[in-house]
Design a protein around this motif. Structure first.
Motif, PDB file in Angstrom:
ATOM      1  N   TYR A 186     -11.100   8.984   8.922  1.00 29.91           N
ATOM      2  CA  TYR A 186     -12.452   9.524   8.800  1.00 29.91           C
ATOM      3  C   TYR A 186     -13.232   9.118   7.473  1.00 29.91           C
ATOM      4  N   PHE A 187     -12.398   8.892   6.221  1.00 31.79           N
ATOM      5  CA  PHE A 187     -13.092   8.476   5.151  1.00 31.79           C
ATOM      6  C   PHE A 187     -13.875   7.086   5.584  1.00 31.79           C
ATOM      7  N   ASP A 188     -13.183   5.917   6.227  1.00 34.21           N
ATOM      8  CA  ASP A 188     -13.988   5.054   6.520  1.00 34.21           C
ATOM      9  C   ASP A 188     -14.866   5.032   7.457  1.00 34.21           C
TER      10      ASP A 188
ATOM     11  N   LYS B 166       0.737  -1.144  -0.116  1.00 33.27           N
ATOM     12  CA  LYS B 166      -0.028   0.037  -0.126  1.00 33.27           C
ATOM     13  C   LYS B 166       0.916   1.303  -0.026  1.00 33.27           C
TER      14      LYS B 166
ATOM     15  N   GLU C 205      -6.885  11.123   8.024  1.00 38.69           N
ATOM     16  CA  GLU C 205      -7.969  11.169   7.172  1.00 38.69           C
ATOM     17  C   GLU C 205      -8.604   9.902   6.336  1.00 38.69           C
TER      18      GLU C 205
ATOM     19  N   ILE D  45      -1.363  12.840   9.297  1.00 39.65           N
ATOM     20  CA  ILE D  45      -2.546  13.500   8.750  1.00 39.65           C
ATOM     21  C   ILE D  45      -3.551  12.472   7.720  1.00 39.65           C
ATOM     22  N   GLU D  46      -2.779  11.820   6.963  1.00 36.92           N
ATOM     23  CA  GLU D  46      -3.124  10.952   5.917  1.00 36.92           C
ATOM     24  C   GLU D  46      -4.002   9.761   6.561  1.00 36.92           C
TER      25      GLU D  46
ATOM     26  N   PHE E 237     -16.885   7.985   7.735  1.00 38.71           N
ATOM     27  CA  PHE E 237     -17.927   8.425   6.868  1.00 38.71           C
ATOM     28  C   PHE E 237     -18.859   7.358   6.238  1.00 38.71           C
ATOM     29  N   SER E 238     -18.053   6.271   5.442  1.00 39.88           N
ATOM     30  CA  SER E 238     -18.768   5.260   4.813  1.00 39.88           C
ATOM     31  C   SER E 238     -19.497   4.587   5.811  1.00 39.88           C
TER      32      SER E 238
ATOM     33  N   SER F 295     -26.884   4.732   7.872  1.00 41.05           N
ATOM     34  CA  SER F 295     -27.849   5.961   7.507  1.00 41.05           C
ATOM     35  C   SER F 295     -28.808   5.529   6.471  1.00 41.05           C
TER      36      SER F 295
ATOM     37  N   PHE G 223     -20.923   5.448   8.479  1.00 44.82           N
ATOM     38  CA  PHE G 223     -21.985   6.478   8.835  1.00 44.82           C
ATOM     39  C   PHE G 223     -22.986   6.349   7.470  1.00 44.82           C
ATOM     40  N   ALA G 224     -22.555   6.419   6.508  1.00 39.84           N
ATOM     41  CA  ALA G 224     -23.330   6.627   5.288  1.00 39.84           C
ATOM     42  C   ALA G 224     -24.156   5.377   5.019  1.00 39.84           C
ATOM     43  N   VAL G 225     -23.419   4.178   5.109  1.00 44.08           N
ATOM     44  CA  VAL G 225     -24.280   2.764   4.820  1.00 44.08           C
ATOM     45  C   VAL G 225     -25.156   2.679   5.985  1.00 44.08           C
TER      46      VAL G 225
END
Lengths: 104, 647
Positions: free
Chosen positions: A77-79, A8, A74, A70-71, A81-82, A88, A84-86
């Motif tokens: 947070y990306f994960d 990665k 980030e 910071i990456e 948010f994902s 929701s 949270f989105a799913v």
């Protein structure tokens, strides 16, 4: 054995890659690889090291060095948010059937 | 089944809305002992302490930033999630201070979606409860795929806005897919549940354009594209239509392959492709097609009744709100900042506070308020006044409130300086008057004379007295002068070499003359200077919302700003080609003739809209595009007798 985090951060393992035992060789010097784009890796204290070859990169990353903090934050947070989105969408779907609005 | 009282739900929504407006801009590490300093020319403190002070914390220490217009609060989209709502830097340029605020676009995507959908949720739900079926879920899951494909195709635009999102990595696309799934699902749920009443809420799109900050995407586009895809999958479109569209698409894709023109979208962000490439053209073809189909079917589905006087109240409310918010934004940096974000604008509201400003030649300076285009907002105000006047003609009572609100609309129309809208409004009123009240010949001649006087007043008599040869050739002449000798566009080369006894030359001279009289010579000339199609591209276009090739292919002299073509008809020829344009005109013309016999008022409204489109870029903004398409679609539905009752 190929390490996923190494892939990665450092890219795919070269076909002719041979792991060198660096710990037991105090005079070991990493050779720069012209074809390798310099990558910065960080430790938990925020110290930075620039690696110039896949071998060097693999060595640092295997030793716990990682991408820029910071990456890392980030990506977390990306994960988040994902998730949270799913969640929701699932909850929204269930509740759209369960809630009834009445006047008053 | 959980039963919830409506008033409690409203209270919850209001609290949540306030939460969305205040909290994200207040989050900061209050225990870090970094306290905001008074802003002075010594800005070292803010250079050292980035992402440590929230904008609200900053404003408490610097309240003058809220109301003094030499402070400009600007969004810094390329910032981390942790930095959202915090000061990322302060710069001084001459006497102005630019305060950058972290506004990570992913946080914005959730925040803006929640805000707008909560607002829409105040609209009354339909009687028939929505029950999601497989045919709803397929587009809900497919459209986010197209949206992330859009990010991939416009990678150059998004790489400047998406902080640490690597658009070459699969897992980041997976993340983005889930975010768009969230937006698509909830927008579908909210919009679909309010179908009956949303028709009458379209004018609020002028107050809330709903453009996502940092994205080249509007929220309504997501919903309508989803709805459109559902209708396509239901097999509602004829096979002939789909075949023609596929052939068109194949041509556009073939033409785009191997090209790479980039466009900074400026104020047409959201309805303009930023790149002319194969993937970019594919994405915009799919999105535009599903969007138009979505709007068409959404507004033309069979309903109980359509009462167009119901449109007046939302039009008036939206009109007055746009004017007031625009004025408040012009003098207040904080309101301008918030308006831009929560209205989802393509451009910051104007900072010109004088609605009556004249330039050094004594000409009125167009005032656009919060809307990105003065011309389009002028059309909007003209349309409101037309609706109101038509209501008066139908002997319906005008309330005091409506009369007062209409004064604001007159002010808005004057401020926008859209003379065409004003003239068209006058024309429609006179036409309606003569058609309904059948005045005698003397009155008819007097009214015609009055209109002619108005026309000459706006065009200016000295313009009418100029040599016809000069005025009619001015457009092509200016286009020629704007190009460079070594590479001129094919259109300007063709038009400037036409022989004088050619019928096309005559047509172009007529267009040039009209263009001169309505002050479009320069803008249409610039369009021609750039327009460089091959014969097949002229006939079939280069693809929907593709301005990148147009602005990138031919180098012309520097213009004073990013000047758009200023004609939706020219945009249509550019996007879809001349053949489509002719079919479109014939189709509209035929529908209008039928509509005139069924409902004269709606006919007049359509006339007003279509003539305005000749000289405005309204199809490039979601507010005007949706409103006009919705009105036209409803009229088509009326012709097809889809409504049981039309009032």
């Amino acid at each position: 054995m190929e390490n996923e985090i190494v892939i990665k951060i450092c890219g795919s393992y070269p076909i002719d890659f041979v792991k060198v035992d660096i710990e037991n060789n105090p005079n070991f010097v990493f050779q720069n690889d012209q074809g390798f784009e310099t990558i910065n890796v960080f430790d938990s204290d925020g110290n930075t090291a620039s690696v110039n070859s896949f071998l060097e990169c693999e060595h640092y990353v295997s030793g716990g060095w990682d991408v820029i903090p910071i990456e890392r934050a980030e990506t977390f947070y990306f994960d988040l948010f994902s998730i949270f989105a799913v969640l929701s969408v699932i909850v929204g779907f269930i509740f759209s059937k369960k809630i009834k609005i009445i006047n008053g | 089944m959980v039963k919830l009282k409506n008033r409690y739900l409203i209270a919850i929504k209001v609290v949540f809305l306030l939460f969305i407006i205040i909290i994200p801009w207040s989050i900061s590490d209050y225990g870090d002992n970094v306290r905001p300093e008074k802003i002075t020319s010594d800005l070292r403190f803010y250079e050292r302490n980035t992402c440590s002070i929230s904008i609200n914390e900053f404003l408490i220490s610097n309240p003058n930033v809220i109301y003094q217009d030499h402070y400009k609060i600007r969004f810094n989209n390329y910032s981390s999630i942790k930095c959202f709502g915090q000061i990322t830097g302060v710069d001084q340029i001459n006497h102005d201070f630019y305060i950058s605020v972290g506004s990570n676009v992913l946080v914005g995507l959730f925040l803006q979606t929640s805000f707008w959908l909560l607002l829409i949720s105040f609209i009354k739900k339909d009687e028939n409860k929505l029950s999601l079926k497989i045919k709803d879920f397929v587009p809900i899951f497919v459209i986010p795929l197209f949206l992330i494909f859009g990010l991939y195709s416009e990678i150059r635009f998004y790489s400047k806005n998406l902080y640490l999102i690597d658009l070459t990595k699969f897992d980041h696309y997976l993340n983005l897919y889930t975010y768009f799934l969230f937006v698509t699902f909830f927008s579908y749920l909210i919009f679909q549940n309010r179908k009956e009443n949303l028709i009458y809420s379209v004018p609020y799109l002028f107050l809330f354009m709903m453009l996502f900050n940092g994205f080249n995407l509007y929220l309504p586009v997501i919903f309508f594209a989803t709805y459109g895809l559902k209708e396509i999958l239901s097999g509602k479109l004829s096979k002939i239509f789909l075949t023609i569209l596929s052939l068109y698409s194949l041509f556009w894709l073939y033409q785009a392959a191997g090209n790479n023109y980039y466009l900074k979208p400026d104020k047409v962000r959201g309805l303009s492709s930023t790149i002319y490439t194969f993937p970019g053209t594919f994405y915009w073809t799919v999105i535009t097609f599903t969007l138009v189909v979505g709007i068409f079917y959404y507004f033309s589905s069979k309903k109980e009744k359509f009462d167009y006087s119901f449109l007046i109240k939302p039009f008036l409310l939206s009109g007055i709100a746009v004017l007031i918010v625009g004025y408040l934004s012009s003098g207040n940096p904080l309101i301008r900042f918030m308006t831009y974000y929560y209205s989802g604008l393509t451009k910051y509201p104007t900072d010109n506070q004088n609605l009556f400003l004249l330039n050094e030649w004594g000409e009125k300076v167009a005032w656009r308020g919060m809307f990105p285009s003065a011309e389009s907002i002028g059309e909007f105000y003209g349309l409101i006044l037309l609706l109101l006047i038509l209501k008066m003609f139908s002997h319906k009572q005008i309330s005091y409130l409506e009369a007062i609100f209409s004064l604001f609309c007159i002010l808005g129309l004057y401020a926008s300086n859209n003379k065409t809208a004003f003239l068209l409004l006058a024309f429609c009123i006179l036409y309606k008057y003569t058609q309904q009240l059948k005045p005698n010949r003397v009155i008819k001649i007097t009214l015609s004379g009055l209109f002619l006087f108005l026309l000459i007043f706006f065009i200016r008599l000295d313009n009418l007295l100029l040599d016809f040869n000069f005025t009619s050739n001015n457009m092509v002449g200016l286009g020629y002068a704007s190009g460079y000798e070594n590479f001129r566009s094919s259109s300007i080369n063709y038009l400037s070499n036409l022989s004088s006894n050619n019928v096309i030359k005559l047509l172009i001279m007529i267009v040039g003359q009209v263009g001169f009289l309505i002050n479009r010579s320069e803008l249409w000339g610039l369009f021609l200077a750039r327009y460089n199609p091959s014969f097949s591209e002229f006939m079939l276009g280069t693809g929907p919302y593709n301005l990148a090739k147009h602005y990138g292919e031919v180098d012309i002299v520097n213009t004073r700003s990013f000047l758009l073509p200023h004609s939706s008809f020219l945009n249509l020829i550019l996007f879809f080609g001349f053949i489509f344009f002719i079919f479109f005109i014939v189709f509209v013309f035929r529908k209008l003739i039928k509509l005139k016999k069924i409902n004269f008022d709606l006919y007049l409204i359509n006339i007003y809209i279509f003539i305005n489109l000749i000289k405005s870029d309204s199809i490039l903004y979601i507010s005007t595009l949706t409103t006009y398409l919705a009105i036209f679609t409803i009229c088509v539905a009326i012709i097809q007798k889809k409504y049981s009752k039309v009032i």
